[in-house]
Write an enzyme that holds these catalytic residues in place. Structure first.
Site, PDB file in Angstrom:
ATOM      1  N   TYR A 171       0.844  -1.203   0.000  1.00  0.00           N
ATOM      2  CA  TYR A 171       0.000   0.000   0.000  1.00  0.00           C
ATOM      3  C   TYR A 171       0.876   1.248   0.000  1.00  0.00           C
ATOM      4  O   TYR A 171       1.717   1.415   0.887  1.00  0.00           O
ATOM      5  CB  TYR A 171      -0.881  -0.046   1.255  1.00  0.00           C
ATOM      6  CG  TYR A 171      -1.839   1.115   1.458  1.00  0.00           C
ATOM      7  CD1 TYR A 171      -2.668   1.567   0.438  1.00  0.00           C
ATOM      8  CD2 TYR A 171      -1.944   1.726   2.708  1.00  0.00           C
ATOM      9  CE1 TYR A 171      -3.569   2.604   0.658  1.00  0.00           C
ATOM     10  CE2 TYR A 171      -2.843   2.765   2.934  1.00  0.00           C
ATOM     11  CZ  TYR A 171      -3.648   3.193   1.903  1.00  0.00           C
ATOM     12  OH  TYR A 171      -4.543   4.210   2.120  1.00  0.00           O
ATOM     13  N   HIS A 174      -2.938   7.461  -0.613  1.00  0.00           N
ATOM     14  CA  HIS A 174      -3.780   8.266   0.288  1.00  0.00           C
ATOM     15  C   HIS A 174      -3.006   9.040   1.341  1.00  0.00           C
ATOM     16  O   HIS A 174      -3.586   9.476   2.336  1.00  0.00           O
ATOM     17  CB  HIS A 174      -4.807   7.361   1.013  1.00  0.00           C
ATOM     18  CG  HIS A 174      -5.774   6.707   0.071  1.00  0.00           C
ATOM     19  ND1 HIS A 174      -6.023   5.357   0.089  1.00  0.00           N
ATOM     20  CD2 HIS A 174      -6.528   7.225  -0.910  1.00  0.00           C
ATOM     21  CE1 HIS A 174      -6.919   5.064  -0.852  1.00  0.00           C
ATOM     22  NE2 HIS A 174      -7.239   6.190  -1.474  1.00  0.00           N
TER      23      HIS A 174
END
Ligand code: ADP
Ligand code: SF4
Length: 684
Positions: A171, A174
């Protein structure tokens, strides 16, 4: 050959060593349940798998105690003891044939470590980047720290595979991931081999991708979630640079999951972004890699989804909110039941679950977050038992009354729904005409469509009922869902007694404006409600040529909308519309030709000229019918009425999400004692 025009969305696809059954991909999304509510969370994901999603992912899963984002509640995979909870989620997803994805995360400079009290870690020494501006700084990671981080990630990958996940994420999106913090000049000011050039800044991401692939050794797929733009201009990551990153790492992951940063730019509400608003960012990404690409954009138009795959813009349609509003969207597409899709309205109430650390909720889908806690299912209901026998009269065709009628209808009851107006919808009918809120009408449209399928539900429009009518009607159960109206006396949070209003003072409420009775000239909009209404009306008045001042006792406009990630967008829009924004201002009086305001801290007063004042403070239940019926106890009994129940805004005004939930709750509990609210109990 299938004759389903959306067959392209139903076609399987390989993701590394795994194959998804279709192109519907529930991307990772938070839900306010996390480690606190593991069974509720597992059931919620299971229902998505049951609804046909090809891939169902977890939210972000903290990989180590140095990535502790308390007070927010996500999942944790800090050590082996966390495996059973994660395994339960993977198993629930597998039960219905979907692939299970896990989003491993180290939050880096975004993790204040409030629970573990570890020192936050970051590429460079800077203050932690949490929403709350906590007075805490991260330390710059040494080479050993970087080696440790890689080791922790590897360990989490091993545990994720043990837990049974098919897709194990790296990840970097964001602004919530340390790998993005290393990528972005915003946070990475290093001058070693992990800083400076793009290649150096991408080094850690490359190493972790390689190590994750090496660890799973072809047994699991490795998606990489990355943000294509931080929308900070040259201070942060921009699309051109991110295309270079994807170009450099093109074939390393098994799938690219592309988003915007930060989260509020990715999950913009429908008030601020259209469906598909991210298309201009992910257009062209497929040219950089042979691996499948998934992207999001609050897609509910199935034509648009199919076109994106057909045109080779995306391979998979990513969805968080559309899967929350309708966990059965893929099944409905497969079965050709598009008109049954409960379309997301883009209100971001689901996001507020995470921000208030409460189980996820949804305006359109009241079963969201209640699948395990209350045994509610988004599609299935229990048939009505004898205890709920007899007919139902629902008074009021707003979101609460419509949902109650819809669920009771599905449960097999004989239902009459009476609405005073000429159209169904109640507040959503009115509010969807306000600037930016058009998609909200979907709350009505979905339910109105369901009534066509329910011959046992009769809708009576233009039927303003009185107590007399209700007594004459003779239903066994009467549900009062008559809504609420805005107060015109200034009572709200800041002041709980009526505001002095001069005889010549001109005062309007949101109901006046929505009914077309609008002021002109200089208008003061007073917001003691703190959600969307005052800002939307200010916007509307400014567009109509008024000179608008927006005043609020809070220190920012529409302060509660921080929970829906809209606050900054709202304040920017007010300012760009030329509206003066006055904060920390109390409304003391409406005078002839103006208003008196005071500073909430010092009490110092100022007079402000205004031709009119719009009071957006609080609402009163429209509950006259309840009082009228209560006064006629004997007649009620003689009419054979067994229960009279006020629900939703008619009981205590709240959000539209509360109204649909209240409608469902009424319809679920009329024949049973309220179900016990299941919750996790800590064993000691
Ligand atoms: P909620 O959010 O609780 O569903 P709304 O204000 O959206 O409440 O909807 C209430 C609806 O009830 C409105 O459409 C209103 O026209 C209707 N209504 C109010 N009083 C009566 C009545 N006496 N008879 C029939 N309908 C009514
Ligand atoms: Fe969509 Fe609103 Fe439901 Fe979220 S809460 S999924 S934005 S309808």
């Amino acid at each position: 050959m299938s004759d389903n025009p959306y067959q392209i969305l139903l076609t399987p696809l390989r993701i590394g060593p795994k194959t998804t059954r279709n192109r519907f991909y529930q991307v990772p999304h938070c839900n306010g349940m996390g480690y606190r509510d593991p069974r509720a969370l597992a059931k919620m994901r299971e229902v998505k798998a049951e609804g046909g999603w090809g891939v169902v992912c977890t939210e972000e899963v903290e990989i180590h105690p140095t990535s502790d984002i308390t007070p927010y509640i996500e999942l944790r995979l800090w050590d082996d003891r966390d495996i059973p909870v994660l395994a339960g989620i993977a198993e629930a997803i597998h039960r219905h044939g979907a692939l299970a994805g896990i989003e491993l995360a180290h939050n880096g400079i975004d993790a204040p470590n409030n629970f573990t009290r570890e020192v936050p870690l970051a590429p460079s020494a800077l203050p932690v980047a949490t929403f709350t501006c906590q007075p805490l700084q991260a330390r710059a990671m040494s080479k050993k720290d970087i080696r440790d981080l890689r080791k922790w990630h590897r360990g989490a990958v091993v545990r994720a595979e043990q837990a049974g996940f098919d897709l194990i994420y790296v990840y970097a999106a964001h602004s919530l991931s340390i790998f993005q913090h290393f990528l972005s000049r915003q946070f990475n000011q290093r001058n070693d081999e992990y800083g400076g050039t793009l290649e150096n800044r991408a080094r850690l991401l490359r190493e972790v991708l390689e190590e994750t692939q090496e660890t799973v050794a072809g047994r699991c797929a490795v998606p990489c979630r990355i943000s294509l733009d931080e929308l900070r201009g040259g201070d942060g990551l921009e699309k051109a640079e991110m295309e270079d990153v994807i170009g450099m790492l093109a074939e390393l992951p098994d799938l690219w999951d592309v988003t915007l940063s930060s989260w509020e730019n990715d999950s913009m509400s429908s008030r601020f972004a259209e469906e598909g608003h991210e298309e201009k960012y992910f257009a062209g990404i497929k040219k950089l890699t042979t691996k499948p690409v998934v992207g999001v954009g609050r897609y509910t138009s199935v034509d648009r989804m199919a076109s994106l795959v057909r045109k080779n813009v995306l391979d998979l349609i990513g969805a968080a909110r559309p899967s929350i509003a309708d966990p059965f969207l893929p099944k409905k597409v497969a079965e050709g039941r598009l008109e049954d899709i409960r379309e997301c309205i883009g209100c971001n109430i689901c996001v507020s679950g995470d921000f208030t650390m409460s189980p996820i909720r949804c305006t359109q889908n009241p079963a969201m977050g209640e699948e395990w806690r209350r045994s509610w299912h988004p599609e299935r209901v229990r048939p009505l038992s004898g205890a709920g026998g007899g007919s139902f009269l629902i008074v009021g065709g707003g979101p609460a009354g419509m949902e109650a009628a819809h669920i009771l209808g599905k449960r097999g009851a004989r239902v009459a729904l009476a609405e005073a107006g000429g159209e169904l919808g109640g507040r959503v009918l009115r509010e969807s005409k306000l600037p930016g809120l058009a998609a909200w009408i979907r709350v009505r449209d979905y339910r109105a469509m369901q009534f066509h399928r329910l011959p046992n539900v009769d809708v009576h429009l233009n039927s303003a009922l009185t107590a007399e009518h209700i007594l004459e009607f003779g239903a066994a159960h009467v549900c009062i869902a008559t809504g609420a109206h805005w107060r015109n006396d200034g009572v709200g949070r800041q002041r709980t007694s009526p505001l002095p209003i001069a005889d010549a003072g001109r005062v309007f409420t949101p109901d006046d404006l929505m009914a077309g009775r609008a002021p002109g000239g200089e208008v003061l909009v007073w917001d003691d409600d703190h959600y969307y209404m005052a800002s939307v009306l200010a916007e509307q008045l400014a567009a109509a040529g008024c000179s608008v001042t927006y005043a609020t006792p809070a220190t920012e406009a529409a302060t509660w909308t921080r929970a829906t990630m809209e606050q900054a967008f709202i304040q920017r829009r007010l300012l760009e519309a030329g509206i003066s924004v006055l904060t920390a201002a109390n409304l003391e009086a409406v005078t002839k030709g103006g208003a008196t305001l005071s500073c909430i801290y010092t009490g110092r007063t100022t007079d402000r000229a205004a031709d009119a004042v719009v009071l957006v403070t609080a609402r009163k239940p429209s509950d006259q019918l309840i009082r009228d019926l209560a006064a006629r106890g004997a007649d009620v009994q003689a009419a054979g009425i067994k229960t009279i129940t006020a629900i939703a805004d008619a009981l205590a005004p709240a959000t539209i999400a509360h109204a649909t939930h209240a409608g469902r709750k009424y319809a679920e509990e009329i024949d049973a004692r309220p179900a016990e609210l299941r919750r996790e109990i800590v064993e000691v």
